[in-house]
Design a protein around this motif. Sequence first.
Motif, short mmCIF file in Angstrom:
data_model
loop_
_atom_site.label_atom_id
_atom_site.label_comp_id
_atom_site.label_asym_id
_atom_site.label_seq_id
_atom_site.Cartn_x
_atom_site.Cartn_y
_atom_site.Cartn_z
N THR A 145 0.87 -1.17 0.00
CA THR A 145 0.00 0.00 0.00
C THR A 145 0.90 1.22 0.00
OG1 THR A 145 -0.13 0.07 2.41
CG2 THR A 145 -1.85 -1.16 1.27
N LEU A 146 0.44 2.29 -0.63
CA LEU A 146 1.23 3.51 -0.61
C LEU A 146 0.32 4.72 -0.72
CD1 LEU A 146 2.01 4.61 -3.93
CD2 LEU A 146 2.59 2.22 -3.78
N THR A 147 0.79 5.80 -0.16
CA THR A 147 0.06 7.06 -0.27
C THR A 147 0.49 7.75 -1.56
OG1 THR A 147 1.74 8.17 1.07
CG2 THR A 147 -0.22 7.37 2.21
N PRO A 148 -0.41 8.45 -2.21
CA PRO A 148 -0.08 9.10 -3.48
C PRO A 148 1.02 10.15 -3.30
CG PRO A 148 -2.45 9.11 -3.11
CD PRO A 148 -1.81 8.64 -1.85
N SER A 149 1.86 10.24 -4.30
CA SER A 149 2.86 11.31 -4.31
C SER A 149 2.19 12.58 -4.82
CB SER A 149 4.04 10.93 -5.21
OG SER A 149 3.64 10.96 -6.57
N THR A 150 2.89 13.68 -4.72
CA THR A 150 2.34 14.95 -5.20
C THR A 150 2.43 15.06 -6.72
OG1 THR A 150 4.47 16.02 -4.81
CG2 THR A 150 2.81 16.16 -3.05
N SER A 151 3.18 14.15 -7.34
CA SER A 151 3.32 14.13 -8.79
C SER A 151 2.03 13.62 -9.43
CB SER A 151 4.49 13.22 -9.18
OG SER A 151 4.50 12.98 -10.56
N SER A 152 1.82 13.96 -10.69
CA SER A 152 0.64 13.45 -11.40
C SER A 152 0.82 11.99 -11.80
CB SER A 152 0.35 14.30 -12.63
OG SER A 152 1.43 14.21 -13.53
N THR A 153 2.06 11.52 -11.79
CA THR A 153 2.35 10.13 -12.12
C THR A 153 2.78 9.38 -10.86
OG1 THR A 153 3.06 10.77 -14.33
CG2 THR A 153 3.76 8.63 -13.56
N GLN A 154 2.16 8.23 -10.64
CA GLN A 154 2.48 7.40 -9.48
C GLN A 154 3.34 6.23 -9.95
OE1 GLN A 154 1.18 8.50 -6.36
NE2 GLN A 154 0.73 10.18 -7.75
N THR A 155 4.29 5.80 -9.12
CA THR A 155 5.19 4.71 -9.48
C THR A 155 5.46 3.84 -8.27
OG1 THR A 155 6.28 6.12 -11.12
CG2 THR A 155 7.48 4.18 -10.43
N THR A 156 5.55 2.54 -8.51
CA THR A 156 6.00 1.62 -7.48
C THR A 156 6.78 0.51 -8.17
OG1 THR A 156 5.37 0.34 -5.54
CG2 THR A 156 3.96 0.12 -7.47
N THR A 157 7.61 -0.19 -7.42
CA THR A 157 8.41 -1.28 -7.96
C THR A 157 8.02 -2.57 -7.24
OG1 THR A 157 10.23 0.21 -8.47
CG2 THR A 157 10.76 -2.13 -8.33
N ILE A 158 7.85 -3.61 -8.02
CA ILE A 158 7.52 -4.93 -7.47
C ILE A 158 8.73 -5.82 -7.67
CG2 ILE A 158 5.97 -6.91 -7.64
CD1 ILE A 158 3.84 -4.96 -8.69
N LEU A 159 9.18 -6.41 -6.59
CA LEU A 159 10.39 -7.23 -6.60
C LEU A 159 10.04 -8.72 -6.55
CD1 LEU A 159 12.37 -5.22 -3.89
CD2 LEU A 159 12.54 -4.98 -6.37
N ASP A 160 11.02 -9.54 -6.92
CA ASP A 160 10.98 -10.99 -6.71
C ASP A 160 9.82 -11.71 -7.39
OD1 ASP A 160 13.29 -10.72 -5.10
OD2 ASP A 160 12.04 -10.30 -3.35
N LEU A 161 9.44 -11.28 -8.57
CA LEU A 161 8.42 -12.01 -9.31
C LEU A 161 9.05 -13.19 -10.02
CD1 LEU A 161 6.28 -9.16 -10.90
CD2 LEU A 161 5.69 -10.60 -8.95
N LYS A 162 8.41 -14.32 -9.94
CA LYS A 162 8.89 -15.53 -10.62
C LYS A 162 8.58 -15.42 -12.11
CE LYS A 162 9.44 -18.27 -6.75
NZ LYS A 162 10.31 -17.42 -6.01
N PRO A 163 9.31 -16.14 -12.95
CA PRO A 163 9.00 -16.12 -14.39
C PRO A 163 7.57 -16.56 -14.64
CG PRO A 163 11.14 -17.11 -14.01
CD PRO A 163 10.51 -16.92 -12.65
N GLY A 164 6.94 -15.93 -15.62
CA GLY A 164 5.55 -16.23 -15.97
C GLY A 164 4.73 -14.96 -16.03
N ASN A 165 3.42 -15.12 -16.17
CA ASN A 165 2.50 -13.98 -16.25
C ASN A 165 1.92 -13.67 -14.88
OD1 ASN A 165 2.78 -13.69 -19.04
ND2 ASN A 165 1.28 -15.28 -19.42
N HIS A 166 1.82 -12.40 -14.56
CA HIS A 166 1.30 -11.95 -13.26
C HIS A 166 0.28 -10.84 -13.49
CE1 HIS A 166 4.39 -14.19 -11.12
NE2 HIS A 166 5.23 -13.77 -12.05
#
Length: 154
Positions: A84-105
């Motif tokens: 979960t994250l609170t919105p930044s003041t920028s108009s674009t929001q970004t987050t990074t997801i780590l440790d995904l296994k190969p395949g579709n998510h």
Amino acid sequence: MTSYYDSCLRSSTGYSYTVEALSNVKVLASASLTASTLAILVIPIEITSSLQPDKSVTITWSNQNSGLAPNLYKIFVDGTLNTTLTPSTSSTQTTTILDLKPGNHLIKIEGWYQDEIVSQGSGLVSIPEPVAAPYTIEINWDTLDFDSRNADLF
């Protein structure tokens, strides 16, 4: 008191109120009112994703220009809450997801204002299988230097 303010109401819900005028514990007058809250329009979120060299995935989306602005985003990966994250003041929001296994998510983002979903979107992220190159290792040694029956390879 001649006015009343009610808060923490749910969207698309009806409420009934009764006001009574009292004097010496006797009801002199009463009035009833029924009111309904409006439905909250859920704004779609467009998600873009990019695979990073370290196999993490950067997810980007834009804040809405209409409706209620979220005060919290919930990011789900394959149906499980990831962060979960609170919105930044920028108009674009970004987050990074780590440790995904190969395949579709399946990545799903929900924008929340207090306890109501006000925006949502989803997208598919593909993590490729690692490429394994065929390696051949050749080891040569002089058997005169040591007893080859006891050679240890690391």
